[in-house]
Design an enzyme around this catalytic site. Sequence first.
Site, PDB file in Angstrom:
ATOM      1  N   GLY A 147       0.806  -1.214   0.000  1.00  0.00           N
ATOM      2  CA  GLY A 147       0.000   0.000   0.000  1.00  0.00           C
ATOM      3  C   GLY A 147       0.837   1.260   0.000  1.00  0.00           C
ATOM      4  N   ASN A 148       0.269   2.315  -0.541  1.00  0.00           N
ATOM      5  CA  ASN A 148       0.964   3.599  -0.593  1.00  0.00           C
ATOM      6  C   ASN A 148      -0.029   4.719  -0.832  1.00  0.00           C
ATOM      7  OD1 ASN A 148       0.690   3.429  -3.657  1.00  0.00           O
ATOM      8  ND2 ASN A 148       2.065   1.708  -3.247  1.00  0.00           N
TER       9      ASN A 148
ATOM     10  N   SER B  39       9.508   3.028  -1.360  1.00  0.00           N
ATOM     11  CA  SER B  39       9.246   1.619  -1.641  1.00  0.00           C
ATOM     12  C   SER B  39       9.745   0.715  -0.511  1.00  0.00           C
ATOM     13  CB  SER B  39       9.966   1.249  -2.946  1.00  0.00           C
ATOM     14  OG  SER B  39       9.717  -0.083  -3.285  1.00  0.00           O
ATOM     15  N   GLY B  40       8.894  -0.221  -0.089  1.00  0.00           N
ATOM     16  CA  GLY B  40       9.321  -1.296   0.806  1.00  0.00           C
ATOM     17  C   GLY B  40       9.699  -0.908   2.229  1.00  0.00           C
TER      18      GLY B  40
ATOM     19  N   SER C 177       7.761   4.565  -4.117  1.00  0.00           N
ATOM     20  CA  SER C 177       6.929   3.361  -4.285  1.00  0.00           C
ATOM     21  C   SER C 177       7.017   2.817  -5.706  1.00  0.00           C
ATOM     22  CB  SER C 177       5.478   3.749  -3.976  1.00  0.00           C
ATOM     23  OG  SER C 177       4.603   2.829  -4.570  1.00  0.00           O
ATOM     24  N   SER C 178       6.971   1.497  -5.818  1.00  0.00           N
ATOM     25  CA  SER C 178       7.025   0.889  -7.156  1.00  0.00           C
ATOM     26  C   SER C 178       5.788   1.241  -7.992  1.00  0.00           C
ATOM     27  CB  SER C 178       7.187  -0.630  -7.036  1.00  0.00           C
ATOM     28  OG  SER C 178       6.226  -1.130  -6.143  1.00  0.00           O
ATOM     29  N   ASP C 179       4.724   1.726  -7.335  1.00  0.00           N
ATOM     30  CA  ASP C 179       3.505   2.116  -8.062  1.00  0.00           C
ATOM     31  C   ASP C 179       3.505   3.594  -8.470  1.00  0.00           C
ATOM     32  OD1 ASP C 179       2.116  -0.424  -7.879  1.00  0.00           O
ATOM     33  OD2 ASP C 179       2.004  -0.023  -5.731  1.00  0.00           O
TER      34      ASP C 179
ATOM     35  N   HIS D 147      -3.170   3.359  -3.032  1.00  0.00           N
ATOM     36  CA  HIS D 147      -3.256   1.984  -3.517  1.00  0.00           C
ATOM     37  C   HIS D 147      -3.108   1.052  -2.325  1.00  0.00           C
ATOM     38  CE1 HIS D 147      -2.822  -1.650  -5.722  1.00  0.00           C
ATOM     39  NE2 HIS D 147      -1.548  -1.808  -5.442  1.00  0.00           N
TER      40      HIS D 147
ATOM     41  N   HIS E  89      -4.002  -3.351  -0.954  1.00  0.00           N
ATOM     42  CA  HIS E  89      -4.522  -4.671  -1.283  1.00  0.00           C
ATOM     43  C   HIS E  89      -5.534  -5.062  -0.203  1.00  0.00           C
ATOM     44  CE1 HIS E  89      -0.915  -6.000  -3.999  1.00  0.00           C
ATOM     45  NE2 HIS E  89      -1.390  -4.828  -4.328  1.00  0.00           N
TER      46      HIS E  89
ATOM     47  N   ASP F 179     -23.756   6.933  -0.460  1.00  0.00           N
ATOM     48  CA  ASP F 179     -23.306   8.194   0.151  1.00  0.00           C
ATOM     49  C   ASP F 179     -21.941   8.626  -0.389  1.00  0.00           C
ATOM     50  OD1 ASP F 179     -25.468   8.793   1.780  1.00  0.00           O
ATOM     51  OD2 ASP F 179     -24.691   7.664   3.491  1.00  0.00           O
TER      52      ASP F 179
ATOM     53  N   HIS G  21      -5.675  -7.834  -9.140  1.00  0.00           N
ATOM     54  CA  HIS G  21      -4.695  -7.037  -8.407  1.00  0.00           C
ATOM     55  C   HIS G  21      -5.345  -6.415  -7.171  1.00  0.00           C
ATOM     56  CE1 HIS G  21      -1.407  -3.683  -8.597  1.00  0.00           C
ATOM     57  NE2 HIS G  21      -1.500  -4.269  -7.424  1.00  0.00           N
TER      58      HIS G  21
ATOM     59  N   TYR H  16     -26.423  17.650   3.344  1.00  0.00           N
ATOM     60  CA  TYR H  16     -25.911  16.815   4.434  1.00  0.00           C
ATOM     61  C   TYR H  16     -24.846  17.584   5.227  1.00  0.00           C
ATOM     62  CZ  TYR H  16     -23.420  13.031   6.745  1.00  0.00           C
ATOM     63  OH  TYR H  16     -22.797  12.239   7.661  1.00  0.00           O
TER      64      TYR H  16
HETATM   65 ZN   LIG Z   1      -0.477  -3.571  -5.729  1.00  0.00          ZN
END
Ligand SMILES: [Zn+2]
Length: 231
Positions: free
Chosen positions: A27-28, A44-45, A73-75, A94, A96, A119, A170, A228
């Site tokens: 995640g990132n 990353s990592g 990040s790799s993304d 992002h 998972h 909503d 993914h 709202y």
């Molecule tokens: Zn991913």
Amino acid sequence: MLEELKQEVYEANMLLPKYNLVTFTWGNVSGVDREKGLFAIKPSGVPYEDLKWQDIVLVDFDGNKVEGNLNPSSDTATHAYLYKCWEDIGGVVHTHSSYATSFAQSGRSIPCYGTTHADYFYGDIPTLRCLTKEELEEAYELNTGKLIVQEFAMRSIDHIAVSAALCKNHGPFAWGKNPVKAVESAVVLEEVAKMAYRTELINSHVQPAPQYLQDKHYMRKHGPNAYYGQK
Ligand SMILES: [Zn+2]
């Protein structure tokens, strides 16, 4: 440079473990500075418990590192492409997260079964196709961004009204006007995915919520005549 943005992005990243959206380093979150044409993203990592705001990396919209001791990040290329095409977003996430990823893996979009979904998201949360082998080998992360933007355009989905997408086999990407709002999208996405899964378990013939109910709930929070909350 952009120390406030780095701190904002650091805090938004730390919301992912807080809301149980990540396991290990998955995640990132990123956040953009439109004036400078840069965004800040998790390295990353790096485990969340070791992450410091000073580790957050600055990157341009082509995914090139501009400042930071660690690799982004790799993304990163996916985030960069979304910022480049959608000028009205300020944060991208992002994860998972388990239930949303289960829908992504199954290849099914998440139907709107009730007002919790309506909503926040106007209509189904789409599961997009898997990248082809060629697209993956050419530029996996960049082409993931391209796929999200192209499929939203092709299906006439408004990316503000549906601020998340599921990449098939993914997992989810979500976005918002700033990093915290993007995380909020990811949190609500996971919750509605869980509810949709259980709804279908309880009643395998269930139909989406009536359109007039979806309209009412989305519009009272987001439409031009939204009422709202507090003024
Ligand atoms: Zn991913």
